[in-house]
Design a protein around this motif. Structure first.
Motif, PDB file in Angstrom:
ATOM      1  N   ALA A   1      -1.445   1.056 -10.646  1.00 24.96           N
ATOM      2  CA  ALA A   1      -1.292   1.327  -9.222  1.00 24.96           C
ATOM      3  C   ALA A   1      -2.625   1.235  -8.493  1.00 24.96           C
ATOM      4  CB  ALA A   1      -0.670   2.706  -9.019  1.00 24.96           C
ATOM      5  N   GLY A   2      -3.675   1.770  -9.114  1.00 26.01           N
ATOM      6  CA  GLY A   2      -4.996   1.716  -8.492  1.00 26.01           C
ATOM      7  C   GLY A   2      -5.489   0.287  -8.329  1.00 26.01           C
ATOM      8  N   ALA A   3      -5.305  -0.534  -9.373  1.00 25.62           N
ATOM      9  CA  ALA A   3      -5.710  -1.937  -9.291  1.00 25.62           C
ATOM     10  C   ALA A   3      -4.939  -2.665  -8.194  1.00 25.62           C
ATOM     11  CB  ALA A   3      -5.486  -2.617 -10.640  1.00 25.62           C
TER      12      ALA A   3
ATOM     13  N   ILE B   1       0.833  -1.208   0.000  1.00 25.78           N
ATOM     14  CA  ILE B   1       0.000   0.000   0.000  1.00 25.78           C
ATOM     15  C   ILE B   1       0.868   1.259   0.000  1.00 25.78           C
ATOM     16  CG2 ILE B   1      -1.613   1.369   1.394  1.00 25.78           C
ATOM     17  CD1 ILE B   1      -2.887  -1.322   2.248  1.00 25.78           C
ATOM     18  N   LEU B   2       1.882   1.282   0.861  1.00 22.84           N
ATOM     19  CA  LEU B   2       2.777   2.444   0.917  1.00 22.84           C
ATOM     20  C   LEU B   2       3.550   2.609  -0.384  1.00 22.84           C
ATOM     21  CD1 LEU B   2       3.723   4.728   2.741  1.00 22.84           C
ATOM     22  CD2 LEU B   2       5.516   3.216   3.627  1.00 22.84           C
ATOM     23  N   ALA B   3       3.971   1.489  -0.979  1.00 23.55           N
ATOM     24  CA  ALA B   3       4.689   1.558  -2.252  1.00 23.55           C
ATOM     25  C   ALA B   3       3.807   2.145  -3.345  1.00 23.55           C
ATOM     26  CB  ALA B   3       5.173   0.160  -2.652  1.00 23.55           C
ATOM     27  N   VAL B   4       2.560   1.702  -3.399  1.00 22.90           N
ATOM     28  CA  VAL B   4       1.637   2.200  -4.426  1.00 22.90           C
ATOM     29  C   VAL B   4       1.357   3.684  -4.239  1.00 22.90           C
ATOM     30  CG1 VAL B   4      -0.731   2.046  -5.279  1.00 22.90           C
ATOM     31  CG2 VAL B   4       0.581  -0.035  -4.862  1.00 22.90           C
ATOM     32  N   ILE B   5       1.192   4.106  -2.992  1.00 26.08           N
ATOM     33  CA  ILE B   5       0.981   5.540  -2.738  1.00 26.08           C
ATOM     34  C   ILE B   5       2.191   6.338  -3.218  1.00 26.08           C
ATOM     35  CG2 ILE B   5       0.776   7.282  -0.919  1.00 26.08           C
ATOM     36  CD1 ILE B   5      -0.896   5.221   0.646  1.00 26.08           C
TER      37      ILE B   5
ATOM     38  N   ARG C   1       4.211  -8.534  -8.130  1.00 26.80           N
ATOM     39  CA  ARG C   1       4.486  -8.303  -9.551  1.00 26.80           C
ATOM     40  C   ARG C   1       3.758  -7.058 -10.069  1.00 26.80           C
ATOM     41  NH1 ARG C   1       3.568 -14.133  -9.965  1.00 26.80           N
ATOM     42  NH2 ARG C   1       5.579 -15.205  -9.999  1.00 26.80           N
ATOM     43  N   LEU C   2       2.529  -6.868  -9.641  1.00 23.64           N
ATOM     44  CA  LEU C   2       1.778  -5.685 -10.059  1.00 23.64           C
ATOM     45  C   LEU C   2       2.433  -4.403  -9.561  1.00 23.64           C
ATOM     46  CD1 LEU C   2      -2.010  -6.587  -9.666  1.00 23.64           C
ATOM     47  CD2 LEU C   2      -0.857  -5.812 -11.746  1.00 23.64           C
ATOM     48  N   THR C   3       2.917  -4.435  -8.326  1.00 26.49           N
ATOM     49  CA  THR C   3       3.583  -3.248  -7.772  1.00 26.49           C
ATOM     50  C   THR C   3       4.852  -2.930  -8.555  1.00 26.49           C
ATOM     51  OG1 THR C   3       2.765  -3.946  -5.609  1.00 26.49           O
ATOM     52  CG2 THR C   3       4.359  -2.163  -5.639  1.00 26.49           C
ATOM     53  N   MET C   4       5.622  -3.960  -8.880  1.00 30.54           N
ATOM     54  CA  MET C   4       6.845  -3.745  -9.652  1.00 30.54           C
ATOM     55  C   MET C   4       6.515  -3.247 -11.063  1.00 30.54           C
ATOM     56  SD  MET C   4       9.286  -4.164  -7.631  1.00 30.54           S
ATOM     57  CE  MET C   4      10.645  -4.054  -8.798  1.00 30.54           C
ATOM     58  N   LEU C   5       5.398  -3.719 -11.642  1.00 26.60           N
ATOM     59  CA  LEU C   5       4.974  -3.223 -12.956  1.00 26.60           C
ATOM     60  C   LEU C   5       4.633  -1.741 -12.880  1.00 26.60           C
ATOM     61  CD1 LEU C   5       4.118  -3.539 -15.896  1.00 26.60           C
ATOM     62  CD2 LEU C   5       1.889  -4.359 -15.088  1.00 26.60           C
ATOM     63  N   ALA C   6       3.941  -1.349 -11.826  1.00 26.48           N
ATOM     64  CA  ALA C   6       3.613   0.068 -11.654  1.00 26.48           C
ATOM     65  C   ALA C   6       4.883   0.900 -11.499  1.00 26.48           C
ATOM     66  CB  ALA C   6       2.703   0.251 -10.444  1.00 26.48           C
ATOM     67  N   ALA C   7       5.861   0.379 -10.762  1.00 23.80           N
ATOM     68  CA  ALA C   7       7.122   1.095 -10.582  1.00 23.80           C
ATOM     69  C   ALA C   7       7.873   1.216 -11.904  1.00 23.80           C
ATOM     70  CB  ALA C   7       7.987   0.372  -9.543  1.00 23.80           C
TER      71      ALA C   7
ATOM     72  N   VAL D   1      -0.052  12.568 -20.266  1.00 26.41           N
ATOM     73  CA  VAL D   1      -1.332  12.110 -19.721  1.00 26.41           C
ATOM     74  C   VAL D   1      -1.491  10.605 -19.913  1.00 26.41           C
ATOM     75  CG1 VAL D   1      -3.840  12.253 -19.960  1.00 26.41           C
ATOM     76  CG2 VAL D   1      -2.448  14.339 -20.033  1.00 26.41           C
ATOM     77  N   ALA D   2      -1.082  10.097 -21.068  1.00 26.18           N
ATOM     78  CA  ALA D   2      -1.222   8.666 -21.352  1.00 26.18           C
ATOM     79  C   ALA D   2      -0.387   7.830 -20.382  1.00 26.18           C
ATOM     80  CB  ALA D   2      -0.809   8.380 -22.796  1.00 26.18           C
ATOM     81  N   PHE D   3       0.850   8.259 -20.153  1.00 21.99           N
ATOM     82  CA  PHE D   3       1.696   7.495 -19.235  1.00 21.99           C
ATOM     83  C   PHE D   3       1.199   7.610 -17.800  1.00 21.99           C
ATOM     84  CE2 PHE D   3       4.858   7.248 -22.640  1.00 21.99           C
ATOM     85  CZ  PHE D   3       5.334   5.958 -22.438  1.00 21.99           C
ATOM     86  N   PHE D   4       0.730   8.789 -17.429  1.00 24.70           N
ATOM     87  CA  PHE D   4       0.169   8.933 -16.086  1.00 24.70           C
ATOM     88  C   PHE D   4      -1.036   8.006 -15.914  1.00 24.70           C
ATOM     89  CE2 PHE D   4      -3.082  10.793 -13.341  1.00 24.70           C
ATOM     90  CZ  PHE D   4      -2.390  10.821 -12.134  1.00 24.70           C
TER      91      PHE D   4
END
Length: 285
Positions: A248-250, A203-207, A266-272, A238-241
């Motif tokens: 990140a939201g998912a 959660i902290l990473a996604v924030i 894996r999802l968190t690392m993809l968002a990063a 805007v597209a990348f954001f």
């Protein structure tokens, strides 16, 4: 052991994946900053050598711990190369990294030295403290400036780029250790992610990732460009954001509603990773 065997073992101990990713990010930021080709090459070499030193020193320090938990994927723990040889290689690589950085400027060399010292401090003991995230905030926060300080007219990166780098570093730290939590528990390692637990670390990473994404989106408009050619809020930005925010939201929804699994990591690392691409793409348009 032959020299090629030692080199293969040292490469395996250097955390080659992260080393190559960070080096590629340095190259991308260097190109986005408008550096001459030779400066991009030297920057890449300096960052590559520095990252090799960080990875090898980490495994040299953790060799006894890795043996205790049966980490057969670790060349130093397996005995493929001695701890002494690893320390010698790590020390020489730091020297090489700083000499290469000095060719790009003394301020660049000083900032790179600070970033590497921060990373080594994590390896040397900060990883086992509540402030284990601090070296990642420092080293990744300084990272965009390695490109801008390598220019013929050196300058520190703008605040928005520094914030984004620090946010990326926080996310990397909070998620990178999650697969090793059980092994770390056996050997007494208790950094910030271990104290938070998997759910709250994610959660902290996604924030942090979302904060970084906002900084990349709005920073060039509110605080000025960090890299040559940076523009305002355009369709690419805007597209990348949007891509970062969706992933990140998912991830955040899953972290709050489901039992933590490796898919969450894996999802968190993809968002990063998307945040890193957003930083480069937005700076280059």
């Amino acid at each position: 052991m032959t020299a090629p065997s030692r080199l293969r073992a040292l490469w395996g101990a250097s955390h080659p994946g992260p080393t190559l990713v960070v080096t590629a990010l340095a190259v991308a930021l260097g190109v986005a900053a408008g550096l001459e080709p030779w400066r991009v090459v030297v920057l890449a070499f300096a960052v590559f050598a520095g990252q090799l030193s960080v990875g090898i020193s980490n495994d040299a320090i953790d060799a006894a711990r890795d043996r205790a938990v049966g980490r057969t994927d670790k060349p130093i723990a397996r005995g493929d190369v001695s701890v002494r040889t690893a320390w010698t290689a790590a020390g020489l690589l730091v020297l090489v990294a700083l000499v290469a950085s000095a060719a790009l400027g003394l301020v660049m060399a000083a900032v790179h030295a600070l970033a590497l010292a921060s990373a080594w401090a994590y390896n040397a003991g900060l990883k086992n403290t509540p402030v284990s995230i601090a070296p990642f905030l420092v080293s990744f926060g300084l990272f965009p400036s390695l490109a801008t300080l390598s220019a013929s007219s050196p300058a520190f990166a703008s605040p928005w780029a520094t914030v984004t780098g620090a946010a990326l570093g926080a996310a990397v730290h909070l998620t990178n250790v999650l697969p090793d939590l059980d092994d770390d528990a056996q050997t007494g390692v208790r950094g910030l992610p271990h104290r938070l637990g998997v759910r709250w670390a994610v959660i902290l990473a996604v924030i942090g990732i979302l904060v970084g994404a906002l900084a990349v989106l709005l920073g060039p408009v509110l605080l000025g460009p960090a890299l040559q050619g940076a523009a305002g809020v355009g369709p690419v930005a805007v597209a990348f954001f949007a891509a970062v925010a969706i992933v990140a939201g998912a991830t955040l929804v899953l972290a709050l509603t489901r039992r933590p699994t490796r898919a969450l990591f894996r999802l968190t690392m993809l968002a990063a990773l998307l945040l890193a691409v957003q930083l480069v793409a937005t700076a280059a348009v």
